[in-house]
Write an enzyme that holds these catalytic residues in place. Structure first.
Site, PDB file in Angstrom:
ATOM      1  N   LYS A   1      12.656  54.732  83.667  1.00  0.00           N
ATOM      2  CA  LYS A   1      12.417  54.306  82.286  1.00  0.00           C
ATOM      3  C   LYS A   1      11.854  52.888  82.236  1.00  0.00           C
ATOM      4  CE  LYS A   1      12.700  54.290  77.763  1.00  0.00           C
ATOM      5  NZ  LYS A   1      13.843  54.443  76.870  1.00  0.00           N
TER       6      LYS A   1
ATOM      7  N   HIS B   1      21.370  58.327  74.828  1.00  0.00           N
ATOM      8  CA  HIS B   1      22.224  57.205  75.252  1.00  0.00           C
ATOM      9  C   HIS B   1      23.680  57.633  75.097  1.00  0.00           C
ATOM     10  CE1 HIS B   1      18.809  54.330  75.008  1.00  0.00           C
ATOM     11  NE2 HIS B   1      18.420  55.149  74.052  1.00  0.00           N
TER      12      HIS B   1
ATOM     13  N   HIS C   1      10.262  58.804  72.001  1.00  0.00           N
ATOM     14  CA  HIS C   1      10.460  58.619  70.548  1.00  0.00           C
ATOM     15  C   HIS C   1       9.205  58.124  69.832  1.00  0.00           C
ATOM     16  CE1 HIS C   1      11.282  54.666  72.176  1.00  0.00           C
ATOM     17  NE2 HIS C   1      12.547  54.910  72.456  1.00  0.00           N
TER      18      HIS C   1
END
Ligand code: NCD
Ligand code: ZN
Length: 343
Positions: free
Chosen positions: A99, A15, A174
């Site tokens: 995403k 990000h 993640h």
């Protein structure tokens, strides 16, 4: 070993925000990495190829002059995404993935998906054009314990997506649990995962024991020790399904040190130095280059980088903060020592 030279790594989950924060954080990433997958969860989100290209231009403008860093763009999946836009994305040399945020799962995910089955027709198009799907893998049921949200998502949603779209390339972003690691291991080679530095360095005591530490708060939340051990094992295994994605997610210090603090750890300032601590503890420095520099590029079907970087065993203290105009960002491990330094 006192020095480690490796092919320049890439960050497969990042990000960078916009404006003054972008300017500060992109220089940190560009110093260490050749490329990064840029997350689209701005406010408003990046929904179209045109918006992604415009954001990419802003990122390039914010880079230090001599940098050759290449931002790899993504689109944010909403119900309104069209098959045409997916095809356009697949054809664009700068857009590399889409995403999926379950609505309400994390920072700026309000526009995300609330009915997974409703987007199956879009996943079918992505499968056809071979555009990877990146998944924030947490259920959003407010009755589900926050420490169980990833495990529940794996069982209730991920399994179905993989079964229905066996040729869709999927990155479980993640991963934070043994369940997610086991799922990725049991899936085909179309399914991979990124692992962050905070999830291999810390267990949940780092957030909650001896005082509450907002700079260790991110989503999916850091779990128990046996999950951390499963993540370290996966990252250091040499299995190409697991690769580096920092999820570096800068928030201003004041919005994290707050009665309702934001989720996200800022690690881009020293991502490689953070990961390497965990690899060294696991006696697996020889596995770092595959994880950091090769497996992600291979999965995304992009060429591996060729130039190299060097890390040296050298103790240094992480700054208390980085300035952004009149405010600050507090880095992960602020004021603490790290044992390696990128030259
Ligand atoms: C991310 C952010 O701040 O954008 N936060 C986080 O805790 N990881 C969003 C995300 O990747 O979940
Ligand atoms: Zn993220």
């Amino acid at each position: 070993m006192n020095k480690l030279t490796l092919v320049r790594p890439d960050d497969w989950h990042l990000h960078v925000r916009h404006g003054a924060i972008l300017k500060t954080v992109i220089a940190h990433t560009a110093r260490q990495f050749a490329r990064a997958i840029i997350m689209p969860n701005l406010n408003p989100p990046i929904l179209t190829v045109e918006q992604a290209l415009d954001y990419r231009t802003k990122i390039l403008k914010a880079l230090p002059l001599e940098s050759s860093f290449n931002p790899l763009m993504t689109l944010y999946l909403t119900d309104a995404l069209t098959p045409e836009e997916i095809k356009k994305a697949a054809e664009s040399e700068h857009v590399h993935a889409i995403k999926l945020y379950p609505a309400g799962a994390t920072t700026n995910s309000e526009s995300g998906i609330s009915d997974l089955k409703g987007i199956y027709p879009l996943l079918e198009v992505m499968e056809q054009v071979d555009l990877p799907l990146l998944i924030h893998g947490e259920v959003t049921d407010q009755n589900c314990d926050i420490f169980d949200r990833e495990k529940e998502f794996v069982a209730s949603s991920l399994t179905g997506i993989i079964k229905n779209f066996p040729n869709l390339r999927v990155v479980v972003e993640h991963v934070t649990t043994k369940e997610a690691v086991d799922f990725v291991l049991s899936a085909s080679d179309k399914v991979a995962a990124t692992i962050t530095p905070q999830h291999v360095l810390f267990n949940r005591n780092a957030i909650l024991a001896g005082g509450i530490r907002p700079h260790h708060y991110c989503l999916p939340i850091i779990k128990r020790e046996h999950h951390r051990l499963a993540l370290v094992k996966a990252a250091t295994s040499g299995n190409p399904k697991f690769f580096l994605g920092t999820d570096s997610a800068p928030h201003l210090t004041a919005t994290k040190e707050n009665s309702c603090g934001c989720a996200g750890c800022y690690s881009a300032y020293g991502a490689l130095e953070l990961y390497i601590e965990a690899f060294e503890q696991a006696n697996a420095l020889d596995k770092f280059e595959g994880f950091a520099s090769f497996f992600g590029a291979d999965f995304y079907q992009l060429p591996r980088n060729t130039e190299t970087i060097t890390l040296q065993k050298q103790t240094w203290t992480v700054p208390a903060s980085y300035r952004v105009n009149n405010e600050t960002i507090t880095p992960l491990k602020a004021n603490e020592e790290l044992n390696w330094k990128m030259l």
